[in-house]
Design a protein around this motif. Structure first.
Motif, short mmCIF file in Angstrom:
data_model
loop_
_atom_site.label_atom_id
_atom_site.label_comp_id
_atom_site.label_asym_id
_atom_site.label_seq_id
_atom_site.Cartn_x
_atom_site.Cartn_y
_atom_site.Cartn_z
N LEU A 1 0.82 -1.21 0.00
CA LEU A 1 0.00 0.00 0.00
C LEU A 1 0.86 1.26 0.00
CD1 LEU A 1 -2.91 -0.80 2.51
CD2 LEU A 1 -3.14 -0.28 0.07
N ALA A 2 2.02 1.17 0.64
CA ALA A 2 2.90 2.34 0.77
C ALA A 2 3.67 2.65 -0.51
CB ALA A 2 3.89 2.13 1.92
N SER A 3 3.74 1.70 -1.42
CA SER A 3 4.53 1.88 -2.65
C SER A 3 3.75 2.72 -3.67
CB SER A 3 4.88 0.52 -3.25
OG SER A 3 5.67 -0.22 -2.34
N THR A 4 4.39 3.78 -4.13
CA THR A 4 3.81 4.65 -5.15
C THR A 4 4.87 4.93 -6.21
OG1 THR A 4 4.49 6.73 -4.12
CG2 THR A 4 2.42 5.75 -3.34
N PRO A 5 4.46 5.43 -7.37
CA PRO A 5 5.47 5.78 -8.40
C PRO A 5 6.47 6.82 -7.92
CG PRO A 5 3.27 5.71 -9.36
CD PRO A 5 3.09 5.57 -7.87
N GLU A 6 6.06 7.66 -6.96
CA GLU A 6 6.95 8.70 -6.45
C GLU A 6 7.88 8.20 -5.36
OE1 GLU A 6 3.56 9.09 -6.55
OE2 GLU A 6 3.64 10.06 -8.51
N GLY A 7 7.66 6.99 -4.87
CA GLY A 7 8.45 6.46 -3.77
C GLY A 7 7.56 5.77 -2.76
#
Length: 416
Positions: free
Chosen positions: A112-118
């Motif tokens: 859930l914490a993983s995003t394209p921005e970090g």
């Protein structure tokens, strides 16, 4: 404990206010053995729009007959009943002590914490004594193992960070230790990274002569100080927030020895007792359940086996207590302590049984446990507990009534 500034509602609100304003993932831990007593009703205000993973801890205390899917459905119904609008992404049953399902929820949080921005940070929140610090220490152990595997596979790894994580690994036997808890040191910024926590804990370890120190854990509530940061990697961190004492829990009024008896450390072995009109059930010297009217019901007691359960006539309660407080009925363990916890407050309940195959309702005494009632037709009950302790009725957590756990009272003890 309640006098500590980090445990007051105002101080708690101040420390966790950063969660709402920050993009993060929230792991919300509740005590499955006292779900309502440890549920934060201001969850919406704390987490804002951030995704929430609800971890119902201490599943290892429930009877083996507990059904996982049924328990999760029960929790989701409770969330709806409380009109919680927070984005509760998932409900998990975990044990911080055995480690059951902790890695699963860690993986879900990282995803859930993983995003394209970090990667976003992860915040762990919950009331005092729900097992938050033990949960975080489990996460530290998992991170340490993963770093070791990375090192063995030849990938670059920061050995200083790995050493810090290893030093923080907790000997979980400390969770049941009766000695004075070792508290995490506070910094000026009230935030600590892994290396700083490790160094502080090494100093504490030398003074206390203990091995394997980690984030402070204790069965006495309210021993984690302020906000502690543990770096997962270069991208994100885990934040352990302070636990707030819930004043309506009975444990808030107990002495350490009484706490040891009341808070179960092993899987509970429940028992069902017949309760008739004019009869009462003494739950140690901490509570009383009396049937005021109705046909006989069976009361199934889900509490620590260290609590002495004793049935007697309702009109004989005071006389029996005066003779046996602190001995046949305990905890508390002295007549003086029994008197300190009085006067009790009465709570009246009306319920309707739906037959002898399914429990119709639970009556919860927050911090002590609960009784599940099975029978047919209407009945009226009076439950007495120390002033300020929450006593309420809810849908049964364990729905199926087990006749094999019926016991009879011989005058001094229960027998099957």
């Amino acid at each position: 404990w309640g006098s500590h500034e980090s445990l007051s509602p105002e101080r708690f609100a101040e420390v966790v206010s950063v969660v709402r304003d920050k993009q993060c993932v929230v792991v919300f831990i509740v005590d499955l053995f006292d779900f309502q007593g440890t549920f934060l009703d201001n969850l919406d205000e704390i987490v804002g729009s951030n995704p929430v993973l609800l971890a119902a801890n201490k599943v290892d205390l429930l009877p083996k007959s507990a059904n996982t899917a049924q328990t999760i459905r029960w929790i989701r119904r409770e969330i709806v009943r409380r009109k919680i609008k927070a984005n509760v992404h998932q409900v998990n049953l975990i044990s911080s002590i055995s480690g059951s399902s902790v890695e699963n929820i860690f993986n879900d949080a990282l995803e859930l914490a993983s995003t394209p921005e970090g990667r976003k940070d992860i915040y762990v929140i919950g009331a005092a004594n729900v097992g938050k610090s033990s949960f975080v220490n489990r996460l530290i152990q998992i991170s340490s193992r993963r770093r070791e595997r990375q090192e063995e596979s030849g990938n670059d790894v920061n050995l200083d960070e790995l050493s810090a994580l290893e030093d923080m690994s907790l000997d979980l036997d400390d969770y049941l230790d009766n000695s004075e808890p070792v508290e995490s040191a506070e910094l000026d910024e009230d935030i600590m990274d892994a290396a700083e926590v490790a160094r502080a804990q090494r100093r504490m370890k030398k003074r206390k002569n203990k091995n394997g120190a980690g984030i402070s854990t204790s069965r006495l509530p309210g021993t984690t100080l302020d906000l502690i940061r543990i770096e997962i990697d270069d991208q994100s961190s885990i934040y352990d927030t302070p636990g707030i004492i819930m004043p309506t829990q009975l444990t808030h009024q107990l002495l350490p020895r009484e706490m040891e008896a009341v808070v179960p450390s092993k899987r509970i072995s429940y028992q069902s007792v017949e309760l008739k009109q004019g009869k009462a059930l003494l739950i140690g010297g901490l509570a009383k359940v009396e049937m005021l009217s109705g046909k006989p019901f069976f009361a199934t007691v889900y509490m620590s086996k260290s609590i002495q359960i004793h049935p007697t006539r309702a009109d004989n309660v005071e006389n029996f207590i005066s003779q046996h407080a602190g001995s046949l009925i305990s905890p508390p363990f002295t007549k003086e302590r029994f008197e300190e916890l009085r006067p009790f407050t009465d709570h009246n309940f009306r319920l309707r049984g739906i037959g002898f195959k399914h429990a119709s309702a639970d009556i919860v005494i927050s911090g002590l446990g609960w009784l599940s009632f099975t029978g047919s037709g209407p009945c009226e009950l009076k439950v007495s507990a120390p002033d300020g302790v929450a006593v309420f009725m809810r849908d049964p957590l364990m729905q199926h009534f087990a006749m094999k756990n019926m016991v009879k009272f011989t005058g001094k003890r229960f027998t099957k």
